[in-house]
Design a protein around this motif. Structure first.
Motif, PDB file in Angstrom:
ATOM      1  N   TYR A   1       8.451  19.113  -2.821  1.00 48.05           N
ATOM      2  CA  TYR A   1       7.542  20.181  -3.261  1.00 48.05           C
ATOM      3  C   TYR A   1       7.004  20.821  -1.991  1.00 48.05           C
ATOM      4  N   VAL A   2       7.426  22.040  -1.703  1.00 50.14           N
ATOM      5  CA  VAL A   2       7.103  22.671  -0.423  1.00 50.14           C
ATOM      6  C   VAL A   2       6.172  23.861  -0.633  1.00 50.14           C
ATOM      7  N   LEU A   3       5.025  23.800   0.038  1.00 51.78           N
ATOM      8  CA  LEU A   3       4.012  24.859  -0.050  1.00 51.78           C
ATOM      9  C   LEU A   3       4.142  25.827   1.124  1.00 51.78           C
ATOM     10  N   PRO A   4       3.931  27.122   0.905  1.00 54.98           N
ATOM     11  CA  PRO A   4       3.967  28.080   2.018  1.00 54.98           C
ATOM     12  C   PRO A   4       2.763  27.882   2.931  1.00 54.98           C
ATOM     13  N   ASP A   5       2.942  28.099   4.233  1.00 61.87           N
ATOM     14  CA  ASP A   5       1.809  27.986   5.150  1.00 61.87           C
ATOM     15  C   ASP A   5       1.842  29.028   6.255  1.00 61.87           C
ATOM     16  N   GLU A   6       2.628  30.059   6.072  1.00 66.34           N
ATOM     17  CA  GLU A   6       2.710  31.108   7.089  1.00 66.34           C
ATOM     18  C   GLU A   6       1.360  31.789   7.245  1.00 66.34           C
ATOM     19  N   GLY A   7       0.858  31.826   8.467  1.00 69.01           N
ATOM     20  CA  GLY A   7      -0.424  32.464   8.742  1.00 69.01           C
ATOM     21  C   GLY A   7      -1.632  31.612   8.410  1.00 69.01           C
TER      22      GLY A   7
ATOM     23  N   GLU B   1      -6.557  25.232   6.161  1.00 72.28           N
ATOM     24  CA  GLU B   1      -6.035  25.909   4.974  1.00 72.28           C
ATOM     25  C   GLU B   1      -4.718  25.270   4.533  1.00 72.28           C
ATOM     26  N   THR B   2      -3.882  24.917   5.500  1.00 71.68           N
ATOM     27  CA  THR B   2      -2.618  24.259   5.163  1.00 71.68           C
ATOM     28  C   THR B   2      -2.868  22.915   4.502  1.00 71.68           C
ATOM     29  N   PHE B   3      -3.806  22.157   5.050  1.00 68.29           N
ATOM     30  CA  PHE B   3      -4.163  20.861   4.454  1.00 68.29           C
ATOM     31  C   PHE B   3      -4.563  21.049   2.993  1.00 68.29           C
ATOM     32  N   THR B   4      -5.427  22.013   2.751  1.00 67.69           N
ATOM     33  CA  THR B   4      -5.914  22.250   1.389  1.00 67.69           C
ATOM     34  C   THR B   4      -4.783  22.664   0.463  1.00 67.69           C
ATOM     35  N   ARG B   5      -3.903  23.527   0.932  1.00 67.37           N
ATOM     36  CA  ARG B   5      -2.785  23.976   0.101  1.00 67.37           C
ATOM     37  C   ARG B   5      -1.896  22.810  -0.320  1.00 67.37           C
ATOM     38  N   VAL B   6      -1.565  21.961   0.645  1.00 65.30           N
ATOM     39  CA  VAL B   6      -0.669  20.836   0.336  1.00 65.30           C
ATOM     40  C   VAL B   6      -1.348  19.847  -0.608  1.00 65.30           C
ATOM     41  N   VAL B   7      -2.607  19.549  -0.344  1.00 64.10           N
ATOM     42  CA  VAL B   7      -3.341  18.613  -1.198  1.00 64.10           C
ATOM     43  C   VAL B   7      -3.440  19.149  -2.631  1.00 64.10           C
ATOM     44  N   GLU B   8      -3.776  20.422  -2.767  1.00 63.70           N
ATOM     45  CA  GLU B   8      -3.907  21.000  -4.107  1.00 63.70           C
ATOM     46  C   GLU B   8      -2.546  21.111  -4.791  1.00 63.70           C
ATOM     47  N   GLY B   9      -1.509  21.429  -4.024  1.00 64.85           N
ATOM     48  CA  GLY B   9      -0.171  21.487  -4.608  1.00 64.85           C
ATOM     49  C   GLY B   9       0.293  20.124  -5.088  1.00 64.85           C
ATOM     50  N   ALA B  10       0.058  19.101  -4.274  1.00 62.17           N
ATOM     51  CA  ALA B  10       0.429  17.737  -4.672  1.00 62.17           C
ATOM     52  C   ALA B  10      -0.369  17.282  -5.885  1.00 62.17           C
ATOM     53  N   ALA B  11      -1.641  17.693  -5.945  1.00 60.75           N
ATOM     54  CA  ALA B  11      -2.487  17.340  -7.089  1.00 60.75           C
ATOM     55  C   ALA B  11      -1.976  17.980  -8.378  1.00 60.75           C
ATOM     56  N   ALA B  12      -1.461  19.190  -8.275  1.00 56.77           N
ATOM     57  CA  ALA B  12      -0.903  19.855  -9.458  1.00 56.77           C
ATOM     58  C   ALA B  12       0.411  19.212  -9.889  1.00 56.77           C
ATOM     59  N   TRP B  13       1.153  18.687  -8.924  1.00 56.94           N
ATOM     60  CA  TRP B  13       2.479  18.113  -9.190  1.00 56.94           C
ATOM     61  C   TRP B  13       2.395  16.700  -9.741  1.00 56.94           C
ATOM     62  N   LEU B  14       1.424  15.909  -9.252  1.00 56.14           N
ATOM     63  CA  LEU B  14       1.388  14.475  -9.562  1.00 56.14           C
ATOM     64  C   LEU B  14       1.421  14.161 -11.065  1.00 56.14           C
TER      65      LEU B  14
END
Length: 322
Positions: free
Chosen positions: A87-93, A98-111
């Motif tokens: 499960y790969v989250l975008p992090d450009e820019g 912000e990247t930490f938060t994106r990955v954590v929230e994405g993983a939380a939605a996926w789990l």
């Protein structure tokens, strides 16, 4: 606590206007200007109401997991490392936070999609796991258990092992089995005696029933959590580095290929052995930043990982590895 009631020039007032604005925007597809004209309020007020709706949980925005698991980098990770899914989250820019938060929230939605009734989920500890548990939308999975895999620790951090398992279990409506013992004792003899205490012995046996494992691989830097939490001293860390340690998984040191590096603290630890975490039905690794590339690679090579949530920068760095 509800804020002061607002009035519009139109027919609605109070918190009803927040719901009205959210409905018109998200359900009926009206834009902000159209809503402002219809309700006779300013566009800035519409923006504030939409923000309030999100903050109060009136609106939950989610993206289909397929968008992230079929991403080019996700597919390439699966193919290169023999994973079941990534499960790969975008992090450009995006910056580090912000990247930490994106990955954590994405993983939380996926789990929740990865869990089924009857699962026994073993949980490591750390900021990534704790923040992920906080971000999970509250739900209930029947006959689900969450198990704390390593004992308690005196730590300045809020994300202790028992806090991680407890919070995750609460969010998923699961049975929670915490490990009521210190993570590290002062002597191997004392640890051995404690393991034989009937209550602790039964708790340790229960840990071996876990079929799924949620974790984030730790680094072996001097400022890593394993040192800051008191699980390992700087002398312990130096010993393990000298013997090839390159990552930490659930409080245990491993080398670059994910093999256990057994050292002086292992006999003093209370928790699941590293060998029991290899080859489970599912190993869910969450890597929110490029500082954990080496540790994540060790976890993947060692057979601890079937499912992997991360950002594009980490994915591309791993794909560039020989």
């Amino acid at each position: 606590m509800a804020g002061p009631k607002r009035r519009t020039k139109g027919r609605i007032s109070g918190e009803n206007v927040v719901i009205e604005v959210a409905w018109l925007y998200y359900q009926e597809g009206m834009n902000q200007k159209e809503i402002a004209d219809r309700l006779e309020i300013s566009r800035a007020t519409v923006v504030n109401y939409l923000q309030e709706a999100r903050e109060r949980g009136l609106v939950r925005i989610s993206l289909a997991s397929d968008a992230f698991t079929t991403h080019r980098a996700a597919v390439e990770l699966v193919n290169k490392f023999g994973l079941t899914a990534a499960y790969v989250l975008p992090d450009e820019g995006a910056d580090v936070n912000e990247t930490f938060t994106r990955v954590v929230e994405g993983a939380a939605a996926w789990l929740p999609e990865l869990l089924e009734p009857g699962d026994r989920v073993g949980v490591a500890w750390g900021k990534t796991v704790y923040d992920m548990a906080e971000a999970i939308e509250k739900t209930r999975i029947d006959d689900l258990a969450v198990l704390q895999l390593v004992g308690s620790m005196a730590t300045p951090y809020g994300f202790t092992a028992e806090a991680c398992s407890t919070r995750l279990g609460q969010r998923l409506g699961a049975e929670i089995y915490n490990l009521h013992a210190p993570a590290v004792l002062s002597s191997a003899k004392l640890a051995e005696e404690l393991r034989e205490e009937p209550i602790i012995h039964r708790q340790l046996e229960r840990l071996e029933t876990c079929n799924k494992f949620l974790f984030s691989a730790g680094t072996v830097e001097t400022d890593s959590h394993i040192v800051g939490s008191g699980l390992a001293s700087l002398e312990d860390l130096a010993w393990h580095l000298d013997h090839g340690a390159r990552a930490v998984i659930c409080g245990r040191f491993v080398d670059a290929d994910g093999n256990a590096v057994h050292g002086p603290i292992d006999d003093r630890m209370i928790g699941i052995s590293i060998e029991h975490l290899v080859g489970l039905e599912m190993g869910i690794l969450v890597t929110p930043g490029i500082d954990k590339i080496e540790a994540s690679l060790a976890a993947i090579r060692g057979g601890y990982v079937t499912h992997f949530a991360t950002c594009l920068s980490v994915a591309e760095a791993l794909l560039a590895e020989d």
